[in-house]
Design a protein around this motif. Structure first.
Motif, PDB file in Angstrom:
ATOM      1  N   PHE A 194       7.103  -4.926   4.653  1.00 14.55           N
ATOM      2  CA  PHE A 194       7.090  -4.044   3.481  1.00 14.55           C
ATOM      3  C   PHE A 194       6.286  -4.646   2.327  1.00 14.55           C
ATOM      4  O   PHE A 194       5.742  -3.924   1.496  1.00 14.55           O
ATOM      5  N   LEU A 195       6.155  -5.977   2.307  1.00 15.76           N
ATOM      6  CA  LEU A 195       5.361  -6.606   1.253  1.00 15.76           C
ATOM      7  C   LEU A 195       3.887  -6.242   1.377  1.00 15.76           C
ATOM      8  O   LEU A 195       3.173  -6.141   0.379  1.00 15.76           O
ATOM      9  N   HIS A 196       3.413  -6.023   2.612  1.00 15.87           N
ATOM     10  CA  HIS A 196       2.023  -5.631   2.826  1.00 15.87           C
ATOM     11  C   HIS A 196       1.776  -4.199   2.370  1.00 15.87           C
ATOM     12  O   HIS A 196       0.648  -3.843   1.999  1.00 15.87           O
ATOM     13  N   PHE A 197       2.800  -3.381   2.402  1.00 27.34           N
ATOM     14  CA  PHE A 197       2.672  -2.012   1.919  1.00 27.34           C
ATOM     15  C   PHE A 197       2.644  -1.972   0.388  1.00 27.34           C
ATOM     16  O   PHE A 197       2.005  -1.109  -0.209  1.00 27.34           O
ATOM     17  N   LEU A 198       3.320  -2.921  -0.224  1.00 20.47           N
ATOM     18  CA  LEU A 198       3.405  -2.937  -1.677  1.00 20.47           C
ATOM     19  C   LEU A 198       2.250  -3.689  -2.338  1.00 20.47           C
ATOM     20  O   LEU A 198       1.837  -3.343  -3.445  1.00 20.47           O
ATOM     21  N   PRO A 222       0.728 -14.555  -7.190  1.00 16.56           N
ATOM     22  CA  PRO A 222       1.166 -14.201  -5.845  1.00 16.56           C
ATOM     23  C   PRO A 222       1.247 -12.700  -5.577  1.00 16.56           C
ATOM     24  O   PRO A 222       1.564 -12.309  -4.454  1.00 16.56           O
ATOM     25  N   PHE A 223       0.973 -11.852  -6.587  1.00 18.66           N
ATOM     26  CA  PHE A 223       1.267 -10.435  -6.399  1.00 18.66           C
ATOM     27  C   PHE A 223       0.041  -9.541  -6.189  1.00 18.66           C
ATOM     28  O   PHE A 223      -0.097  -8.916  -5.150  1.00 18.66           O
ATOM     29  N   PHE A 224      -0.821  -9.469  -7.189  1.00 20.29           N
ATOM     30  CA  PHE A 224      -1.890  -8.484  -7.166  1.00 20.29           C
ATOM     31  C   PHE A 224      -3.256  -9.137  -6.894  1.00 20.29           C
ATOM     32  O   PHE A 224      -3.370 -10.354  -6.848  1.00 20.29           O
ATOM     33  N   VAL A 225      -4.279  -8.302  -6.747  1.00 21.66           N
ATOM     34  CA  VAL A 225      -5.647  -8.802  -6.557  1.00 21.66           C
ATOM     35  C   VAL A 225      -6.520  -8.382  -7.739  1.00 21.66           C
ATOM     36  O   VAL A 225      -7.745  -8.440  -7.676  1.00 21.66           O
ATOM     37  N   THR A 226      -5.870  -7.970  -8.813  1.00 23.16           N
ATOM     38  CA  THR A 226      -6.554  -7.351  -9.959  1.00 23.16           C
ATOM     39  C   THR A 226      -7.632  -8.240 -10.556  1.00 23.16           C
ATOM     40  O   THR A 226      -8.777  -7.811 -10.754  1.00 23.16           O
ATOM     41  N   TRP A 227      -7.282  -9.492 -10.877  1.00 24.63           N
ATOM     42  CA  TRP A 227      -8.250 -10.356 -11.555  1.00 24.63           C
ATOM     43  C   TRP A 227      -9.434 -10.697 -10.664  1.00 24.63           C
ATOM     44  O   TRP A 227     -10.571 -10.810 -11.136  1.00 24.63           O
TER      45      TRP A 227
END
Length: 254
Positions: A194-198, A222-227
């Motif tokens: 489910f972490l891959h979906f989020l 550890p969360f987003f790829v934004t930066w």
């Protein structure tokens, strides 16, 4: 008179327990995960230059520093009245989680990236983490103690303070962040996670960073790829099945 443990102590110790419990699941599953591995066992044995026992000892050292600094922080900010702050409504907790995730991601992206840019810091500090070319779950926090202090402990403290969460809420946030960090380093691509979906920031995404061709890319954690996407350090990849079983995260070239 009953025995009770403060939320501050729980917030310090529970994430440590969560780290070993969650990473231990991958160890217990062992060979049953071979068909989902991002690298073969042979690659893990030949590319990683430290033993797993050295990794365990290194993580224990890192967590000892983490515990000491966390307890010191909680002592400094503790309310002198000794009365715990009431936990806010769920919608406020959700907002605090989002703020804390953004703060932690921002801090870790820029500190992590700088440790790659600065040759001295990379050679003497961050390169320790990259001795694990093939990441595995309980090696997630295999770092130089100073790196752990800068990236994880200081970043976590900032996220906690700026989000305004209570120590009780912090228990859940840091436990979740710990699970996410371990999952990103687990070295397997499970079909149902489910972490891959989020989150687009996952085990394959971080595996790219650990390879020689990806050390200047995919710094986000550890969360987003934004930066990474905003600042041009995002390396896209595709998951390809290997003939011998498992997957490979191959970079997509322009």
């Amino acid at each position: 008179m009953g025995f009770s443990v403060s939320d501050e102590v729980l917030g310090t110790l529970i994430p440590v327990a969560v780290y070993w419990i969650y990473s231990g699941i991958f160890v217990i599953l062992g060979d049953r995960l071979d068909r989902y591995r991002l690298h073969t066992k042979a690659e893990e044995e030949t590319k990683n230059v430290v033993s797993k026992w050295m990794v365990v000892k290194g993580v224990f050292v890192q967590q000892a520093f983490q515990i000491a600094v966390s307890l010191l922080l909680f002592t400094l900010i503790k309310d002198e009245t000794g009365v715990p702050k009431p936990n806010p409504p769920l919608y406020i907790i959700a907002i605090q989680f989002v703020i804390a995730m953004f703060v932690l991601d921002t801090w870790q992206y820029f500190m992590h990236r700088y440790m790659h840019i600065n040759k001295f810091l990379y050679k003497h500090i961050h390169s320790k983490h990259h001795t694990l070319v093939v990441p595995f779950a309980f090696g997630a926090l295999y770092n130089h103690p100073l790196e752990g202090l800068i990236l994880d402990t200081a970043g976590g403290a900032l996220a906690f303070l700026l989000s305004g969460m209570t120590p009780r809420v912090g228990v859940f946030f840091f436990s979740f962040a710990t699970i996410k960090t371990v999952d990103d380093h687990c070295g397997v691509w499970l079909p149902i996670n489910f972490l891959h979906f989020l989150f687009a920031n996952n085990s394959a995404y971080h595996d790219v960073h650990h390879q020689l061709y990806g050390t200047k890319y995919n710094f986000s954690q550890p969360f987003f790829v934004t930066w990474d996407k905003i600042l041009g350090t995002y390396m896209p990849y595709s998951l390809v099945k290997r003939k011998e079983g498992g997957f490979e995260a191959r970079p997509i070239k322009d």
